[in-house]
Scaffold this motif. Sequence first.
Motif, short mmCIF file in Angstrom:
data_model
loop_
_atom_site.label_atom_id
_atom_site.label_comp_id
_atom_site.label_asym_id
_atom_site.label_seq_id
_atom_site.Cartn_x
_atom_site.Cartn_y
_atom_site.Cartn_z
N ASN A 106 0.82 -1.21 0.00
CA ASN A 106 0.00 0.00 0.00
C ASN A 106 0.86 1.26 0.00
N GLN A 107 1.94 1.27 0.76
CA GLN A 107 2.84 2.44 0.79
C GLN A 107 3.47 2.65 -0.58
N ILE A 108 3.89 1.57 -1.23
CA ILE A 108 4.47 1.69 -2.58
C ILE A 108 3.42 2.21 -3.56
N ALA A 109 2.21 1.68 -3.48
CA ALA A 109 1.14 2.11 -4.39
C ALA A 109 0.82 3.59 -4.20
N LYS A 110 0.77 4.06 -2.96
CA LYS A 110 0.50 5.48 -2.70
C LYS A 110 1.60 6.36 -3.30
N ARG A 111 2.84 5.93 -3.13
CA ARG A 111 3.96 6.71 -3.66
C ARG A 111 3.90 6.77 -5.18
N VAL A 112 3.65 5.64 -5.82
CA VAL A 112 3.59 5.59 -7.28
C VAL A 112 2.40 6.40 -7.79
N ASN A 113 1.24 6.24 -7.15
CA ASN A 113 0.06 7.00 -7.57
C ASN A 113 0.23 8.50 -7.36
N GLY A 114 1.11 8.87 -6.44
CA GLY A 114 1.40 10.29 -6.21
C GLY A 114 2.50 10.82 -7.10
N GLY A 115 2.94 10.03 -8.06
CA GLY A 115 3.96 10.49 -9.00
C GLY A 115 5.37 10.15 -8.56
N ASN B 36 8.55 7.42 -7.29
CA ASN B 36 9.22 6.26 -7.85
C ASN B 36 9.18 5.08 -6.88
N VAL B 37 9.35 3.90 -7.44
CA VAL B 37 9.47 2.70 -6.62
C VAL B 37 10.94 2.53 -6.30
N HIS B 38 11.24 2.42 -5.01
CA HIS B 38 12.63 2.26 -4.59
C HIS B 38 12.97 0.77 -4.50
N SER B 39 14.19 0.44 -4.87
CA SER B 39 14.60 -0.96 -4.85
C SER B 39 14.58 -1.53 -3.43
N ALA B 40 14.83 -0.68 -2.43
CA ALA B 40 14.80 -1.13 -1.04
C ALA B 40 13.38 -1.54 -0.65
N VAL C 114 9.45 -6.04 0.29
CA VAL C 114 8.25 -6.79 -0.09
C VAL C 114 8.63 -8.23 -0.44
N GLN C 115 9.69 -8.39 -1.21
CA GLN C 115 10.12 -9.74 -1.59
C GLN C 115 10.53 -10.56 -0.37
N SER C 116 11.21 -9.94 0.56
CA SER C 116 11.63 -10.62 1.78
C SER C 116 10.43 -11.06 2.62
#
Length: 117
Positions: free
Chosen positions: A72-81, A83-87, A92-94
């Motif tokens: 959800n935090q990633i989605a909010k950031r992306v929807n707000g313009g 970037n997705v950070h690799s960290a 999420v993968q972990s």
Amino acid sequence: MIIQNLKRSINLGFRVTEEEKALIYRRMEEVGIRNLRAYLLKMALNGMLVTLDLKDVRECNRLLRNLTNNVNQIAKRVNGGGNVHSADLAKVQSTLSAVWNQQDKIIRSLTKVLEVA
């Protein structure tokens, strides 16, 4: 009349409520046993009591909540313009890997219970 050579010479007994009695008879009907003594003896000798330890399931739920919050935090950031950070993706993968491991642990535990039955 006293029967000689009675194999089962010890009497065991217990009291139940009306509701418990009704439940016992309902279960007897479900398994197709009409004789109360036979049913109780069969359950006492061969019945299985299952006690579930749900700590693994609770841990899985905790991991899923963490995963959902991260996504959800990633989605909010992306929807707000943003970037997705690799960290963030690594986190999420972990967490997803931990969820799968926890699910595998739960399934192995349930398989052991079913093998005993």
